[in-house]
Write a protein that holds these residues in place. Sequence first.
Motif, short mmCIF file in Angstrom:
data_model
loop_
_atom_site.label_atom_id
_atom_site.label_comp_id
_atom_site.label_asym_id
_atom_site.label_seq_id
_atom_site.Cartn_x
_atom_site.Cartn_y
_atom_site.Cartn_z
N HIS A 4 0.86 -1.18 0.00
CA HIS A 4 0.00 0.00 0.00
C HIS A 4 0.90 1.23 0.00
O HIS A 4 2.10 1.14 0.29
CB HIS A 4 -0.89 0.00 1.24
CG HIS A 4 -1.73 -1.23 1.38
ND1 HIS A 4 -2.85 -1.46 0.61
CD2 HIS A 4 -1.60 -2.32 2.19
CE1 HIS A 4 -3.39 -2.62 0.95
NE2 HIS A 4 -2.64 -3.17 1.90
N MET A 5 0.32 2.41 -0.30
CA MET A 5 1.20 3.59 -0.42
C MET A 5 0.47 4.87 -0.06
O MET A 5 -0.77 4.94 -0.04
CB MET A 5 1.74 3.70 -1.85
CG MET A 5 0.72 4.16 -2.88
SD MET A 5 1.33 3.99 -4.57
CE MET A 5 1.12 2.22 -4.82
N VAL A 6 1.28 5.90 0.23
CA VAL A 6 0.77 7.25 0.42
C VAL A 6 1.51 8.16 -0.55
O VAL A 6 2.74 8.13 -0.63
CB VAL A 6 0.91 7.72 1.88
CG1 VAL A 6 2.34 7.62 2.37
CG2 VAL A 6 0.39 9.15 2.05
N LEU A 7 0.76 8.92 -1.33
CA LEU A 7 1.32 9.89 -2.27
C LEU A 7 1.41 11.23 -1.57
O LEU A 7 0.40 11.77 -1.11
CB LEU A 7 0.43 10.00 -3.51
CG LEU A 7 0.09 8.69 -4.24
CD1 LEU A 7 -0.86 8.97 -5.40
CD2 LEU A 7 1.36 8.00 -4.74
N ILE A 8 2.62 11.76 -1.47
CA ILE A 8 2.85 13.01 -0.73
C ILE A 8 3.24 14.11 -1.72
O ILE A 8 4.14 13.94 -2.53
CB ILE A 8 3.96 12.83 0.31
CG1 ILE A 8 3.52 11.82 1.38
CG2 ILE A 8 4.32 14.15 0.96
CD1 ILE A 8 4.52 11.61 2.49
N GLY A 9 2.52 15.22 -1.63
CA GLY A 9 2.83 16.35 -2.51
C GLY A 9 1.82 17.46 -2.33
O GLY A 9 0.75 17.25 -1.75
N PRO A 10 2.13 18.65 -2.81
CA PRO A 10 1.21 19.78 -2.69
C PRO A 10 -0.06 19.56 -3.52
O PRO A 10 -0.09 18.70 -4.40
CB PRO A 10 2.02 20.97 -3.21
CG PRO A 10 3.16 20.40 -3.97
CD PRO A 10 3.39 19.01 -3.48
N VAL A 62 6.05 5.39 0.71
CA VAL A 62 5.86 6.82 0.45
C VAL A 62 6.37 7.15 -0.94
O VAL A 62 7.51 6.81 -1.30
CB VAL A 62 6.59 7.68 1.50
CG1 VAL A 62 6.53 9.16 1.11
CG2 VAL A 62 5.97 7.48 2.87
N VAL A 63 5.52 7.78 -1.75
CA VAL A 63 5.92 8.23 -3.08
C VAL A 63 5.69 9.74 -3.14
O VAL A 63 4.57 10.21 -2.93
CB VAL A 63 5.11 7.53 -4.19
CG1 VAL A 63 5.53 8.06 -5.56
CG2 VAL A 63 5.28 6.02 -4.12
N LYS A 64 6.74 10.49 -3.40
CA LYS A 64 6.64 11.95 -3.47
C LYS A 64 6.26 12.39 -4.88
O LYS A 64 6.88 11.97 -5.86
CB LYS A 64 7.95 12.60 -3.03
CG LYS A 64 8.24 12.42 -1.55
CD LYS A 64 9.43 13.25 -1.11
CE LYS A 64 9.64 13.14 0.39
NZ LYS A 64 10.79 13.96 0.85
N VAL A 65 5.24 13.24 -4.97
CA VAL A 65 4.73 13.74 -6.25
C VAL A 65 4.94 15.26 -6.26
O VAL A 65 4.59 15.95 -5.30
CB VAL A 65 3.24 13.41 -6.44
CG1 VAL A 65 2.76 13.84 -7.83
CG2 VAL A 65 2.99 11.92 -6.23
N GLY A 66 5.50 15.77 -7.35
CA GLY A 66 5.77 17.20 -7.44
C GLY A 66 5.07 17.86 -8.61
O GLY A 66 4.25 17.25 -9.29
N PHE A 67 5.40 19.10 -8.85
CA PHE A 67 4.87 19.83 -10.00
C PHE A 67 5.54 19.30 -11.27
O PHE A 67 6.60 18.66 -11.20
CB PHE A 67 5.13 21.33 -9.84
CG PHE A 67 4.39 21.96 -8.70
CD1 PHE A 67 3.01 21.99 -8.69
CD2 PHE A 67 5.07 22.52 -7.62
CE1 PHE A 67 2.30 22.57 -7.63
CE2 PHE A 67 4.39 23.10 -6.56
CZ PHE A 67 3.00 23.12 -6.57
N PRO A 68 4.94 19.53 -12.44
CA PRO A 68 5.54 19.06 -13.70
C PRO A 68 7.00 19.49 -13.82
O PRO A 68 7.35 20.64 -13.52
CB PRO A 68 4.67 19.72 -14.77
CG PRO A 68 3.35 19.92 -14.11
CD PRO A 68 3.66 20.24 -12.67
#
Length: 338
Positions: free
Chosen positions: A38-44, A212-218
Amino acid sequence: MLFDEIRRAVVSGKSLEGFIGQEDVKKQVLSALMSAHHMVLIGPPGTGKTTLAKDVAGLLGEIEVIGCGFNCIPEDPSCPFCMSAGSGKGKKKVLSGIQRFVRIQGSPDLTFEDIIGDIDPKKALEHGAFSLEAFKPGKMFKANNGILFFDEINRCPAKLQNALLQVLDERKATIGGFELELYSDFIMIATMNPEDDSTESLSDVFLDRLDVVKVGFPETQSVENTIVSSKGLSLCKVSPEMLSIITGFIRHLRNSSKIEKKPSVRASIAIYERAQANALLAGRSEVCIDDMRSSILSVLMYRMRLKPSEEYKTNVLDFINQELSGFLDRIESQGGCP
């Protein structure tokens, strides 16, 4: 198992097509899924976390389930109702991949009943308050054989996060008062905004069960242009140069050291759409710089926030106007169009 279905889909060549750019993020998500994590996507906000989670649901195929509230597989029922009725019994329905996507919106008002389930008053009167027939499954069980998407999980109380610990480990949950364990096989994809300081922190024991998977801006303006033109409404013509001016200004603001809350891709899309609407209202079939300029303040006023040290010097509206004028002057000096 559900994760086996995901593995087969990925090996067969299916990909996360709706999420544009950030190839390393997609690789991390697929790697976690193939490892049965399982995972949590972390980002603004506005970085495509929900789109990414829905893309995972798109990897799933159609499935026939029993309409019992637990989405049991006819050949292998897991809830007490279907197990007592016998394999294959009950009214059946077919769910597409996206219909196997169940969303929980994190908030301080979220309750155990929303996640785990509640007592149906009518059935409680008929069968008794603690009879199994009176139990109405919550979203944790409705996500059986699908995706449980927990948006902004850090906005819900810590005790509700803890309610998921057993099912994340064992794919079953003990329901107090009923003295039984109910099965639910789902993939949980949670999201959180680490910059939101008005929320609950996630406990170590909870995070220990998640990748944990970090998601950012393009990562590039070209990628952002593609996202905006493909996701935004198409009302009239927007030249490539005008599209680049829109996304370029938003990216310019993101790079400013004076901004605390940075505008997301949603802001780029909103200006793109509003500029087209302004052009049509003016009787034109193509967007010009004035159409973009007249939509900026309305779109950005609450989609960005200055740092406290800057708020003493100026307000957000004056700051946006000043930054826009300087940005357009630079483009004009380089031979671009305002």
